[in-house]
Design a protein around this motif. Structure first.
Motif, short mmCIF file in Angstrom:
data_model
loop_
_atom_site.label_atom_id
_atom_site.label_comp_id
_atom_site.label_asym_id
_atom_site.label_seq_id
_atom_site.Cartn_x
_atom_site.Cartn_y
_atom_site.Cartn_z
N ASP A 96 0.80 -1.25 0.48
CA ASP A 96 -0.09 -0.03 0.03
C ASP A 96 0.56 1.26 0.22
OD1 ASP A 96 -1.93 1.99 0.93
OD2 ASP A 96 -2.34 0.99 2.08
N ASP A 128 -5.97 6.74 -5.55
CA ASP A 128 -6.08 7.70 -5.30
C ASP A 128 -7.27 8.46 -4.53
OD1 ASP A 128 -7.34 10.64 -5.74
OD2 ASP A 128 -7.82 10.44 -7.81
N ILE A 187 0.79 3.64 -12.80
CA ILE A 187 0.21 5.03 -13.32
C ILE A 187 -1.14 4.07 -14.45
CG2 ILE A 187 -0.72 7.26 -14.29
CD1 ILE A 187 2.07 7.76 -12.51
N PHE A 244 -8.66 2.69 -15.34
CA PHE A 244 -7.95 3.46 -16.74
C PHE A 244 -7.27 3.18 -18.07
CE2 PHE A 244 -7.00 8.73 -15.61
CZ PHE A 244 -7.93 8.65 -15.40
P1 ADP Z 1 -5.81 4.72 -12.81
O1 ADP Z 1 -6.94 5.59 -13.12
O2 ADP Z 1 -4.40 5.96 -13.63
O3 ADP Z 1 -5.73 3.22 -13.82
P2 ADP Z 1 -6.03 3.22 -10.11
O4 ADP Z 1 -5.65 3.24 -8.74
O5 ADP Z 1 -7.59 2.10 -11.03
O6 ADP Z 1 -5.86 4.17 -11.16
O7 ADP Z 1 -4.77 2.24 -10.89
C1 ADP Z 1 -3.72 2.66 -10.24
C2 ADP Z 1 -2.38 1.38 -10.41
O8 ADP Z 1 -2.90 1.50 -8.32
C3 ADP Z 1 -3.07 0.20 -10.36
O9 ADP Z 1 -2.13 -1.36 -10.31
C4 ADP Z 1 -3.54 -0.92 -8.58
O10 ADP Z 1 -3.62 -2.01 -8.43
C5 ADP Z 1 -2.76 0.12 -7.49
N1 ADP Z 1 -3.21 0.40 -6.06
C6 ADP Z 1 -4.53 0.39 -6.11
N2 ADP Z 1 -4.53 1.25 -4.94
C7 ADP Z 1 -3.53 1.07 -4.64
C8 ADP Z 1 -2.73 1.19 -3.12
N3 ADP Z 1 -3.33 1.47 -2.53
N4 ADP Z 1 -1.53 1.57 -3.68
C9 ADP Z 1 -0.90 1.17 -4.44
N5 ADP Z 1 -1.50 0.92 -5.02
C10 ADP Z 1 -2.66 0.70 -5.46
#
Ligand code: ADP
Length: 244
Positions: free
Chosen positions: A79, A103, A186, A191
């Motif tokens: 995380d 986010d 990202i 996305f």
């Molecule tokens: P985007 O809209 O840019 O695709 P997302 O949040 O849907 O962004 O996903 C981007 C990446 O972040 C994905 O690989 C997801 O698995 C990852 N992700 C989600 N939660 C966390 C977290 N708490 N820490 C790190 N990575 C995360």
């Protein structure tokens, strides 16, 4: 020193930001949203030997082995909100007002003052980046960048936009004299940017940037969340960051 600010109840982001900035690293700890944060010391630098399974030897790497450079890079699965680094990067949407995925996690962990500061930034274009305080996060700053929405095969423009997310975030790292930064994957969640293709962009961008700016930073952390992404990076890291 300014009067103590309780980050749980403060509604004034400017005051809270200034207050946090004046604290020592140790003093900031009591404001973290989580006790089980991960300090940079606990995040090991990349080592080829960690590659799980056979390294990807199909193509010989055209990058030179560079031990000192490899020490500036880490792959961490977990995380991103728990990382005690100078900045974590948020895969935001253009409104900068929070959303799902990473986010949402970052906004929940940092607390509502993050949104208050984001409100003053208004908006962010795809590929650009903006910086705010980290509030209750162990990270001092959050760099918000907006990845391309690429459902399926990314276009050349989308490849460049993803690259720009990383480059513009790194520019903010330099502009603010930060020494460590962690990136999520990202655009590869909601996305829809394919994970393998994104990893190629990320690793080539970070390699080339580090070659130019190695003395300016201590560590770039690639923070993967999913096992699938960890496997992709472990397979491709030996190509972009080969060992001697
Ligand atoms: P985007 O809209 O840019 O695709 P997302 O949040 O849907 O962004 O996903 C981007 C990446 O972040 C994905 O690989 C997801 O698995 C990852 N992700 C989600 N939660 C966390 C977290 N708490 N820490 C790190 N990575 C995360």
């Amino acid at each position: 020193m300014a009067a103590k600010v309780d980050l749980k109840f403060s509604t004034d982001w400017k005051e809270a930001k200034a207050y946090l900035k004046a604290l020592t690293d140790k003093q900031r700890e009591e404001h973290y949203f989580c006790p089980d944060f991960v300090s940079l010391k606990k995040i090991p630098p990349w080592k080829d030997g960690e590659a799980k399974g056979a390294p990807d030897k199909e193509k010989e790497s055209h990058y030179k082995p560079d031990k000192a450079l490899n020490e500036k890079l880490s792959l961490f699965r977990g995380d991103i909100t728990k990382l005690e680094v100078d900045a974590i990067v948020n895969a935001a949407n253009s409104s900068l007002m929070g959303g799902g995925g990473v986010d949402g996690c970052i906004h929940r962990a940092a607390g509502p003052l993050l949104k208050e500061e984001c409100r003053t930034l208004h908006h962010c274009e795809t590929g650009k980046a903006k910086i705010t305080g980290g509030y209750r996060l162990p990270a001092k700053y959050v760099i918000h960048t907006v990845g391309p929405i690429a459902q399926g095969n990314p276009s050349p423009a989308q490849v460049q936009e993803l690259r720009n997310c990383y480059l513009n975030s790194l520019q903010l790292v330099l502009d603010n004299s930060l020494r460590s930064v962690a990136f999520p994957c990202i655009s590869t969640g909601v996305f829809g940017y394919p994970s393998e293709a994104a990893a190629e962009v990320v690793l080539s961008t970070l390699r080339e940037w580090l070659e130019e700016h190695r003395d300016k930073v201590d560590r770039l952390v690639i923070c993967v969340f999913l096992e699938k992404d960890e496997k992709i990076y472990r397979k491709r890291l030996p190509y972009f960051f080969p060992m001697a």
